[in-house]
Design an enzyme around this catalytic site. Structure first.
Site, PDB file in Angstrom:
ATOM      1  N   HIS A 175      -7.309  19.473  -5.001  1.00  0.00           N
ATOM      2  CA  HIS A 175      -6.844  20.853  -5.177  1.00  0.00           C
ATOM      3  C   HIS A 175      -5.312  20.825  -5.199  1.00  0.00           C
ATOM      4  O   HIS A 175      -4.701  20.044  -4.456  1.00  0.00           O
ATOM      5  CB  HIS A 175      -7.252  21.751  -3.998  1.00  0.00           C
ATOM      6  CG  HIS A 175      -8.648  22.279  -4.054  1.00  0.00           C
ATOM      7  ND1 HIS A 175      -9.439  22.356  -2.915  1.00  0.00           N
ATOM      8  CD2 HIS A 175      -9.388  22.784  -5.070  1.00  0.00           C
ATOM      9  CE1 HIS A 175     -10.616  22.892  -3.251  1.00  0.00           C
ATOM     10  NE2 HIS A 175     -10.603  23.150  -4.546  1.00  0.00           N
ATOM     11  N   CYS A 275      -5.785  25.383   3.322  1.00  0.00           N
ATOM     12  CA  CYS A 275      -7.177  25.601   2.904  1.00  0.00           C
ATOM     13  C   CYS A 275      -7.837  26.695   3.730  1.00  0.00           C
ATOM     14  O   CYS A 275      -8.721  27.394   3.242  1.00  0.00           O
ATOM     15  CB  CYS A 275      -7.995  24.320   3.061  1.00  0.00           C
ATOM     16  SG  CYS A 275      -7.418  22.959   2.066  1.00  0.00           S
TER      17      CYS A 275
HETATM   18  N1  LIG Z   1      -7.926  24.771  -0.496  1.00  0.00           N
HETATM   19  C1  LIG Z   1      -8.480  23.628  -0.213  1.00  0.00           C
HETATM   20  N2  LIG Z   1      -7.894  22.515  -0.594  1.00  0.00           N
HETATM   21  N3  LIG Z   1      -9.688  23.613   0.393  1.00  0.00           N
HETATM   22  C2  LIG Z   1     -10.387  22.487   0.851  1.00  0.00           C
HETATM   23  C3  LIG Z   1     -11.853  22.554   0.510  1.00  0.00           C
HETATM   24  C4  LIG Z   1     -12.678  21.516   1.185  1.00  0.00           C
HETATM   25  C5  LIG Z   1     -14.105  21.509   0.746  1.00  0.00           C
HETATM   26  N4  LIG Z   1     -14.873  20.584   1.514  1.00  0.00           N
HETATM   27  C6  LIG Z   1     -14.225  21.157  -0.726  1.00  0.00           C
HETATM   28  O1  LIG Z   1     -14.218  19.995  -1.037  1.00  0.00           O
HETATM   29  O2  LIG Z   1     -14.332  22.012  -1.581  1.00  0.00           O
END
Ligand SMILES: NC(=[NH2+])NCCC[C@H](N)C(=O)O
Length: 282
Positions: A175, A275
């Site tokens: 991300h 996150c």
């Molecule tokens: N905004 C972020 N980077 N969020 C993390 C999300 C973690 C989640 N386990 C996923 O892989 O989607």
């Protein structure tokens, strides 16, 4: 004598309004990023405890913190940043890449509508503020692992702002908010500052970043590896992973006030401070 400095003036601070989700149902039961190991046990109580520290840190900073009810069976719902992208009173809903997280999209969209936002159903796959970051007047948009480039175009049309697409190339930084930290929180700010991890991007995207943000802080691999960049700034105070010690020093040198929190249990889902935080902009 007055000290003149180009760095982060105190007036850059804003009072953010954010949305969070208590990790009551947090666990790692599937693997959709390299940080997740479903075969290892998780400690939900510890996740809640650590999350509470982040929550209280925001309250102590006088942020407005809204809460969405966690839903059983959606262990990643704690990562509220992925629930949408909210700007100018418009909430662009999320449409998740992986089936495991797809029910989160409508749940967050319903919350936005109930809270009085103009809630918009997305047409393209996108993971909200995980991949869309407002920097001054421009929206930086990540792609490569999660959000589709079609969602970048959708966001440009919906918000009428310039959207700059950036290609992520390292699966650990899947991300945009794991590879870029927005330090200046003022919408429309002139020379907004960011920090980023160069190795997370392909060469053309790096060129864009170097060109647009010549005074950016470059994060170390070590700090990025504890999701140090996954931080939240009000323009003065920057809440970061406690273990990102070099980033903390870099922030201090640039005139910011870093505040370290330990979210080690939530890191096992592949998420950190940012996150867990979705900014609500009316
Ligand atoms: N905004 C972020 N980077 N969020 C993390 C999300 C973690 C989640 N386990 C996923 O892989 O989607």
């Amino acid at each position: 004598m007055t000290q003149t400095t180009a760095e982060a003036p105190a007036s850059a601070a804003v009072r953010p309004s954010v949305l969070m989700c208590r990790p009551d149902h947090f666990t790692v039961s599937y693997r959709i990023n390299p940080w997740m190991f479903p075969q290892l046990p998780t400690d939900t109580a510890l996740a809640v405890q650590q999350w509470e520290v982040l929550y209280r840190t925001y309250l102590d900073l006088d942020f407005d913190v809204q809460l969405i009810d966690p839903i059983a069976g959606l262990p990643d719902m704690v990562y509220a940043a992925n629930g949408g992208f909210v700007l100018d009173g418009i909430a662009y809903g999320a449409s998740f890449t992986h089936p495991e997280r797809q029910p989160e999209g409508p749940a967050y969209l319903q919350w936005f509508a109930n809270a009085g936002f103009d809630a918009r159903e997305p047409a393209s796959v996108n993971e909200g503020e995980g991949d869309f970051l407002l920097v001054g007047d421009v929206i930086l948009a990540g792609t490569g692992f999660r959000s589709a480039t079609a969602s970048h175009e959708e966001v440009a049309r919906l918000f009428g702002r310039e959207v700059v697409s950036l290609n992520l190339v390292n699966p650990s930084f899947y991300h945009l908010d794991t590879a870029v930290a927005v330090l200046d929180a003022r919408p429309g700010a002139d020379r907004p500052r960011i920090a980023y991890l160069p190795s997370a991007f392909d060469e053309p995207s790096l060129e864009v970043l170097r060109d647009r943000f010549p005074d950016a802080i470059l994060a170390t691999e070590e700090d990025a590896a504890v999701l140090g960049l996954n931080s939240f700034s009000d323009g003065q105070n920057v809440v970061i992973a406690a273990r990102a010690t070099t980033f903390s020093r870099q922030l201090r040198e640039a005139g910011y006030s870093p505040i370290g929190v330990d979210l080690s249990e939530l890191l096992r889902g592949g998420g950190g401070v940012k996150c867990c935080t979705l900014e609500l902009r009316r």
